[in-house]
Motif scaffolding. Structure first.
Motif, mmCIF file in Angstrom:
data_model
loop_
_atom_site.group_PDB
_atom_site.id
_atom_site.type_symbol
_atom_site.label_atom_id
_atom_site.label_comp_id
_atom_site.label_asym_id
_atom_site.label_seq_id
_atom_site.Cartn_x
_atom_site.Cartn_y
_atom_site.Cartn_z
ATOM 1 N N ASN A 64 -0.907 0.759 -7.442
ATOM 2 C CA ASN A 64 -2.480 0.528 -7.110
ATOM 3 C C ASN A 64 -2.285 -0.397 -5.765
ATOM 4 O O ASN A 64 -1.082 -0.900 -5.248
ATOM 5 C CB ASN A 64 -2.467 -0.831 -8.546
ATOM 6 C CG ASN A 64 -3.808 -1.852 -7.599
ATOM 7 O OD1 ASN A 64 -3.517 -2.760 -6.718
ATOM 8 N ND2 ASN A 64 -4.983 -1.216 -7.942
ATOM 9 N N ASP A 65 -3.175 0.286 -4.780
ATOM 10 C CA ASP A 65 -2.987 0.269 -3.125
ATOM 11 C C ASP A 65 -2.746 -1.969 -3.048
ATOM 12 O O ASP A 65 -2.277 -1.838 -2.283
ATOM 13 C CB ASP A 65 -3.627 1.175 -2.843
ATOM 14 C CG ASP A 65 -5.382 0.871 -3.105
ATOM 15 O OD1 ASP A 65 -5.307 -0.898 -4.249
ATOM 16 O OD2 ASP A 65 -6.319 1.010 -2.672
ATOM 17 N N ALA A 66 -4.095 -2.108 -3.563
ATOM 18 C CA ALA A 66 -3.613 -3.781 -3.308
ATOM 19 C C ALA A 66 -2.229 -3.863 -3.686
ATOM 20 O O ALA A 66 -1.373 -5.075 -2.452
ATOM 21 C CB ALA A 66 -4.917 -4.690 -4.108
ATOM 22 N N ASN A 67 -1.734 -3.306 -5.084
ATOM 23 C CA ASN A 67 -0.063 -4.238 -5.148
ATOM 24 C C ASN A 67 0.678 -3.940 -4.206
ATOM 25 O O ASN A 67 1.562 -4.639 -3.532
ATOM 26 C CB ASN A 67 -0.133 -3.822 -6.668
ATOM 27 C CG ASN A 67 -0.988 -4.567 -7.699
ATOM 28 O OD1 ASN A 67 -1.514 -5.617 -7.604
ATOM 29 N ND2 ASN A 67 -0.310 -3.844 -8.999
ATOM 30 N N LEU A 68 0.690 -3.075 -3.834
ATOM 31 C CA LEU A 68 2.037 -2.284 -2.766
ATOM 32 C C LEU A 68 1.634 -3.094 -1.269
ATOM 33 O O LEU A 68 2.180 -3.644 -0.773
ATOM 34 C CB LEU A 68 1.398 -0.684 -1.819
ATOM 35 C CG LEU A 68 2.297 0.033 -4.101
ATOM 36 C CD1 LEU A 68 1.838 1.035 -3.834
ATOM 37 C CD2 LEU A 68 2.994 -0.484 -4.312
ATOM 38 N N ALA A 69 0.037 -3.391 -0.871
ATOM 39 C CA ALA A 69 -0.099 -3.625 0.487
ATOM 40 C C ALA A 69 -0.009 -5.713 0.575
ATOM 41 O O ALA A 69 0.959 -5.787 1.514
ATOM 42 C CB ALA A 69 -1.700 -3.851 0.742
ATOM 43 N N ALA A 70 0.860 -5.844 -0.534
ATOM 44 C CA ALA A 70 0.753 -7.182 -1.323
ATOM 45 C C ALA A 70 1.853 -7.130 -0.611
ATOM 46 O O ALA A 70 2.428 -8.273 0.201
ATOM 47 C CB ALA A 70 0.040 -8.090 -2.574
ATOM 48 N N LEU A 71 3.166 -6.404 -1.414
ATOM 49 C CA LEU A 71 4.395 -6.591 -1.218
ATOM 50 C C LEU A 71 4.795 -6.428 0.137
ATOM 51 O O LEU A 71 5.639 -6.802 0.211
ATOM 52 C CB LEU A 71 5.380 -5.724 -2.589
ATOM 53 C CG LEU A 71 6.391 -5.380 -2.433
ATOM 54 C CD1 LEU A 71 7.210 -6.533 -3.464
ATOM 55 C CD2 LEU A 71 6.714 -3.923 -3.428
ATOM 56 N N ALA A 72 3.973 -5.208 0.919
ATOM 57 C CA ALA A 72 4.855 -5.150 2.122
ATOM 58 C C ALA A 72 3.813 -6.397 3.104
ATOM 59 O O ALA A 72 4.724 -6.772 3.669
ATOM 60 C CB ALA A 72 3.879 -3.617 2.516
ATOM 61 N N GLU A 73 2.639 -6.982 2.805
ATOM 62 C CA GLU A 73 2.775 -8.061 3.796
ATOM 63 C C GLU A 73 3.515 -9.226 3.371
ATOM 64 O O GLU A 73 4.442 -10.080 3.921
ATOM 65 C CB GLU A 73 1.941 -8.546 3.081
ATOM 66 C CG GLU A 73 -0.551 -7.549 4.351
ATOM 67 C CD GLU A 73 0.241 -8.227 5.822
ATOM 68 O OE1 GLU A 73 0.698 -9.819 6.304
ATOM 69 O OE2 GLU A 73 -0.180 -6.812 6.389
ATOM 70 N N HIS A 74 3.915 -9.256 2.176
ATOM 71 C CA HIS A 74 5.237 -10.651 2.149
ATOM 72 C C HIS A 74 5.809 -10.078 2.383
ATOM 73 O O HIS A 74 7.131 -10.779 2.742
ATOM 74 C CB HIS A 74 5.026 -10.481 0.343
ATOM 75 C CG HIS A 74 5.829 -11.708 -0.115
ATOM 76 N ND1 HIS A 74 7.074 -11.750 -0.489
ATOM 77 C CD2 HIS A 74 5.594 -13.063 -0.394
ATOM 78 C CE1 HIS A 74 7.727 -12.700 -0.669
ATOM 79 N NE2 HIS A 74 6.782 -13.850 -0.823
ATOM 80 N N ARG A 75 6.775 -8.657 2.349
ATOM 81 C CA ARG A 75 8.174 -8.416 3.439
ATOM 82 C C ARG A 75 8.234 -8.635 4.675
ATOM 83 O O ARG A 75 9.163 -8.934 5.210
ATOM 84 C CB ARG A 75 8.643 -7.514 2.545
ATOM 85 C CG ARG A 75 8.238 -7.485 0.969
ATOM 86 C CD ARG A 75 9.185 -6.296 0.501
ATOM 87 N NE ARG A 75 10.076 -5.977 -0.925
ATOM 88 C CZ ARG A 75 10.937 -5.491 -1.696
ATOM 89 N NH1 ARG A 75 10.626 -3.730 -1.517
ATOM 90 N NH2 ARG A 75 11.026 -5.531 -2.579
ATOM 91 N N HIS A 76 7.334 -7.851 5.142
ATOM 92 C CA HIS A 76 6.944 -7.807 6.962
ATOM 93 C C HIS A 76 5.743 -8.618 7.169
ATOM 94 O O HIS A 76 6.384 -7.928 8.384
ATOM 95 C CB HIS A 76 7.276 -6.271 6.802
ATOM 96 C CG HIS A 76 8.049 -5.206 6.131
ATOM 97 N ND1 HIS A 76 9.691 -5.425 6.363
ATOM 98 C CD2 HIS A 76 8.130 -5.070 4.764
ATOM 99 C CE1 HIS A 76 10.302 -4.780 6.047
ATOM 100 N NE2 HIS A 76 9.469 -4.039 4.737
ATOM 101 N N GLY A 77 5.155 -9.595 6.708
ATOM 102 C CA GLY A 77 3.359 -9.431 7.545
ATOM 103 C C GLY A 77 3.496 -10.988 7.199
ATOM 104 O O GLY A 77 4.246 -11.728 7.067
#
Length: 402
Positions: free
Chosen positions: A198-211
């Motif tokens: 899911n796109d929202a799940n992946l966006a959250a993961l990216a924001e947690h690691r890099h944003g």
């Protein structure tokens, strides 16, 4: 390239190889001394680990020590700019995007293309894979895998898309298998590992690691791209996906029982009260032919300071979004909330009203003190797809040499 067998590390070093790469990948270990401290190992073990990651072509170890602090200067660590890449892809209601990504959370220039017509799943996924294959073929760097972000919950472990409402795909589409087959056909001989989420799940993961979500313990991410509203929760660095990968379908929260009809069959869901079409309808705007919905809606938020109709539309949608977020806060008790897509623009256009709408309907009111922040990444969905494709190698860096 020599693999782990040619460059043996101490047993303790081998068990921390993955955590060490994750620390460099997320920028938390810019030096060998920082790596030593973060891993809780000896300097010799940290040195051996860094050397093995360098031998795998994943990181660089600068021979010039970094000074400026107390104690002995330490060697700089960084992701290898000539190292391998993964293919990241995203599908949304207005089109799809592909990009290559190395370690470190940095995307190469994305390619954005319209959806093919007719837009049946097989045809769309073949187009995505073929566009990605062109990037892989043009790159001098080896590609290790591919991952796709889709605007639908993806059931685990079978990998089916359960509600791709805005793509008009049938419920139960085997999106994971179809994507794997499309990539295998488009990139013959490479046998690339593939994954879909899911796109929202992946966006959250990216924001947690890099944003904007870095170091949050309980991160709530809420976003709206082209249609609908997505959300995700990251707890202690891991996505909370529920028993079957379907958790945090926040778009189905009802915020106005007499509101706009939703494709799910109800009325007033956050999906249709706080997405770009809702904002455009409230402002009485119609996108130009071919104009992406998100771009048209962002134009409304930019006009809010000078156009009464745009101001009223922003306030209305901010209130609906605030009510939905307050309900999530009451249940999840996050320590940080990050808003992506259109919601990031709504926060900029209504910097007082949106937080007030959340606080006004939250059980703890303003005393809850949950930071409400704009997403920091420009393409978090794509960045999250890259994280998904990199994950097997973050878990086991030695797999790069396989």
């Amino acid at each position: 390239m020599p693999g782990p067998a040619a460059r043996p590390a101490p047993d303790r070093g081998r068990t921390v190889l993955g955590p060490a790469l994750a620390l460099v990948h997320t920028g938390r270990a810019p030096t060998r001394s920082a790596l030593t401290e973060a891993l809780g190992v000896t300097r010799a073990t940290a040195g051996a680990v860094a050397s093995e990651l360098a031998a795998l072509g994943l990181v660089t170890v600068d021979a010039r020590p970094a000074g400026g602090g107390r104690g002995r200067p330490s060697h700089r660590l960084a992701v290898d700019p000539a190292g391998p890449v993964v293919l990241a892809a995203q599908i949304h209601a207005d089109g799809f995007s592909v990009a290559l990504a190395g370690l470190g959370g940095v995307l190469e220039e994305p390619v954005d293309l319209p959806l093919p017509r007719p837009g049946d799943p097989g045809r769309v996924l073949r187009a995505v894979a073929e566009a990605g294959a062109r990037l892989v073929a043009a790159s001098p760097r080896s590609c290790l895998g591919a991952a796709l972000a889709v605007p639908t919950p993806v059931a685990e472990p079978d990998g089916t898309a359960l509600a791709a409402l805005y793509l008009d795909w049938p419920a139960g589409t085997p999106v994971t298998d179809l994507f794997a087959a499309a990539v295998a056909e488009a990139v013959p001989g490479a046998a690339l590992p593939t994954a879909v989420a899911n796109d929202a799940n992946l966006a959250a993961l990216a924001e947690h690691r890099h944003g904007a979500g870095r170091d949050a313990r309980h991160l709530l991410y809420v976003t709206s791209g082209h249609r609908g509203v997505g959300g995700a929760l990251v707890v202690d660095g891991r996505l909370h996906t529920g028993s079957a990968g379907l958790a945090l379908e926040v778009g189905q929260l009802v915020v106005d029982p007499a509101g706009r009809p939703c494709p799910c069959g109800r009325r007033g869901c956050l999906d249709v009260e706080a997405d770009p079409p809702a904002l455009l309808a409230a402002a009485g705007r119609t996108p130009r032919p071919g104009e992406p919905l998100l771009d048209a809606a962002r134009a409304v938020t930019r006009a809010a300071g000078r156009d009464p109709a745009a101001r009223a539309a922003v306030d209305r949608v901010a209130d609906r979004l605030g009510a939905g977020i307050a309900g999530m806060v009451n249940i999840l008790d996050p320590d940080r909330i990050v808003l992506g897509g259109l919601h990031r623009d709504l926060l900029a256009a209504a910097p007082e009203r949106l937080p007030a709408a959340v606080a006004g309907q939250c059980l703890w009111g303003r005393r809850a003190g949950v930071p409400l922040l704009p997403a920091a990444l420009e393409r978090p969905d794509l960045a999250g797809a890259a994280e998904l494709a990199w994950q097997p190698y973050l878990d086991d860096p030695s797999a790069v040499a396989a």
